[in-house]
Design a protein around this motif. Sequence first.
Motif, short mmCIF file in Angstrom:
data_model
loop_
_atom_site.label_atom_id
_atom_site.label_comp_id
_atom_site.label_asym_id
_atom_site.label_seq_id
_atom_site.Cartn_x
_atom_site.Cartn_y
_atom_site.Cartn_z
N ARG A 96 0.85 -1.21 0.00
CA ARG A 96 0.00 0.00 0.00
C ARG A 96 0.87 1.25 0.00
N LYS A 97 1.92 1.22 0.81
CA LYS A 97 2.82 2.35 0.89
C LYS A 97 3.52 2.57 -0.45
N LEU A 98 4.00 1.52 -1.07
CA LEU A 98 4.64 1.63 -2.38
C LEU A 98 3.67 2.18 -3.42
N LYS A 99 2.45 1.69 -3.40
CA LYS A 99 1.42 2.17 -4.33
C LYS A 99 1.17 3.66 -4.13
N ASP A 100 1.04 4.08 -2.88
CA ASP A 100 0.81 5.49 -2.59
C ASP A 100 1.97 6.36 -3.08
N ILE A 101 3.19 5.90 -2.86
CA ILE A 101 4.37 6.65 -3.33
C ILE A 101 4.34 6.78 -4.84
N LEU A 102 4.07 5.68 -5.53
CA LEU A 102 4.05 5.70 -7.00
C LEU A 102 2.91 6.55 -7.54
N GLN A 103 1.75 6.49 -6.91
CA GLN A 103 0.63 7.30 -7.37
C GLN A 103 0.90 8.78 -7.15
N MET A 104 1.55 9.14 -6.07
CA MET A 104 1.88 10.55 -5.84
C MET A 104 2.88 11.04 -6.87
N ARG A 105 3.84 10.21 -7.24
CA ARG A 105 4.82 10.59 -8.27
C ARG A 105 4.12 10.80 -9.59
N GLU A 106 3.19 9.90 -9.93
CA GLU A 106 2.46 10.02 -11.19
C GLU A 106 1.61 11.29 -11.19
N PHE A 107 1.00 11.60 -10.05
CA PHE A 107 0.15 12.78 -9.92
C PHE A 107 0.97 14.06 -10.09
N ASN A 108 2.20 14.05 -9.59
CA ASN A 108 3.04 15.24 -9.63
C ASN A 108 3.73 15.44 -10.97
N GLU A 109 3.69 14.46 -11.85
CA GLU A 109 4.38 14.58 -13.15
C GLU A 109 3.52 15.28 -14.18
#
Length: 150
Positions: free
Chosen positions: A137-150
């Motif tokens: 879940r933590k990894l998913k959240d990190i990856l989704q935040m990176r995608e959102f910020n790009e």
Amino acid sequence: MKETLLEAIELFEEVMIYGTEHFIKSVQSPIWKEYSPEQIQTLKLLSAYDSLSNGKLAELQGVHKSAITARLKKLEEKGLIRTERAQHDQRAKVVRLTEEGQEILVASNTAINETITSLFSDEISEEELVQFVRTFRKLKDILQMREFNE
């Protein structure tokens, strides 16, 4: 920490390689006999993103656009996807999952869940499973935040 992270990456890659091979051999579902893992992955991506262009699908699957075109043609012939104009740009086309495609995806997910349950139910404790879910879940959240910020 860097050394531990490198080991985690290496283990993740090995699980993906050996797990995929073992898993594909283990799934006993007519869906997985009729459709390739790549086709199922395409359906999963379309379900997750609602609609995607051919180019974005190619990018997400790490293949050339020509491979996606052939894959999509087969899925469209089977009625699992449809191509339509993008809402934001009428010149652009996007691919969407059909109701039949969604049904195939549900059947595939059921087969996957049953296979994974049978492979690991006696091998992994509830505590290990909870920790695994927490980490992913933590990894998913990190990856989704990176995608959102790009």
